[in-house]
Design a protein around this motif. Sequence first.
Motif, PDB file in Angstrom:
ATOM      1  N   VAL A 131      18.355  72.398  45.666  1.00  0.00           N
ATOM      2  CA  VAL A 131      19.811  72.219  45.757  1.00  0.00           C
ATOM      3  C   VAL A 131      20.436  72.336  44.368  1.00  0.00           C
ATOM      4  O   VAL A 131      21.456  73.019  44.176  1.00  0.00           O
ATOM      5  CB  VAL A 131      20.177  70.859  46.404  1.00  0.00           C
ATOM      6  N   ALA A 165      23.581  73.197  51.173  1.00  0.00           N
ATOM      7  CA  ALA A 165      24.042  72.000  50.444  1.00  0.00           C
ATOM      8  C   ALA A 165      24.744  72.395  49.151  1.00  0.00           C
ATOM      9  O   ALA A 165      25.729  71.763  48.739  1.00  0.00           O
ATOM     10  CB  ALA A 165      22.858  71.082  50.157  1.00  0.00           C
ATOM     11  N   PRO A 203      23.969  71.304  56.325  1.00  0.00           N
ATOM     12  CA  PRO A 203      24.967  70.460  55.656  1.00  0.00           C
ATOM     13  C   PRO A 203      26.365  71.084  55.669  1.00  0.00           C
ATOM     14  O   PRO A 203      27.364  70.390  55.848  1.00  0.00           O
ATOM     15  CB  PRO A 203      24.423  70.342  54.222  1.00  0.00           C
TER      16      PRO A 203
END
Length: 322
Positions: A131, A165, A203
């Motif tokens: 991420v 994300a 997400p």
Amino acid sequence: MGPDPLSLLLEERDWLLADGATGTNLYNMGLAPGEAPDLWNEKHPEKVLALHRAMVAAGSDLILTNSFGANACRLRIAGAADRVAAINLAAARLARQAADEAGRKVLVAGSMGPTGEIMAPMGRLTEAEAVRIFTDQAEALKEGGADLLWVETISAVEELRAASAAAKAVDLPWSGMMSFEPGGWTMMGVTPPQLAALVERLPRRPVAYGANCGTGPTELLVAVANFAAAGSERPMIAKPNAGVPRYQDGGLIYDATPEVMAEFAVLARDLGVRIVGGCCGTTPAHLAAMRQALESRPRGKRPTADMISQKMAAVAAQATAG
């Protein structure tokens, strides 16, 4: 957040033409074997800009930044891990310049490829670290003027989730593609129906999703047919390689002719794909043929997997005979 630029353009149009290959076209423009294409954003910006302009001139509605491998893991191999921000910023600005010169609406998609690392638990790269790696890249692409992120050639669920994300962290819309092997799954075992289900649980859900790269247009269309069969309502993307590569006259040539890619584009559209383009080996000449076919050939009925194989084989044989 209001409607994103890609959704707005999809509301106006039945289909959009994405661009072609970045790396293989730059290779044929002088990129040395083994040299990272991303470094050309700073070393040869005029060549990268010329390629973007050629894609736009061929009819692309959406162009990808030259940043597929511009994440910290891949740039480390090129000795440029500390240049992530600068290289992605330069990549986005070059594509933005070409798009803004177009005289029509052309979107800039910030290309983000896989890290090249194996994700935990099988490998060492944790999802949290992935991420962070993707977020660093995404921030610079956004600053340089990217309209959306374009996450492509992914094979692992964890990596797609990490990229999603990152899109959420920098507040940019995104699209995601996995690359499928001839057996119908990614290198890490994900099938098209699994991807269709996965994108709804991320997400930040992608604006559009689909498949890119792989072994060629026929196999990729069959994978995309499986997305359609999974019943997904989300816009689909199909961006295959222009066949299989071979060396010729010191350059890389792919065996799918512009006629073959034009047939692919029409079949993809008839299958319900909203964003059509090409990956490795796809030149502006391929794109121009695809655009012409999409504009001139009427929509047909939804093709079956057998119809896809038959039609693609017939046009390939015709091209070979010609």
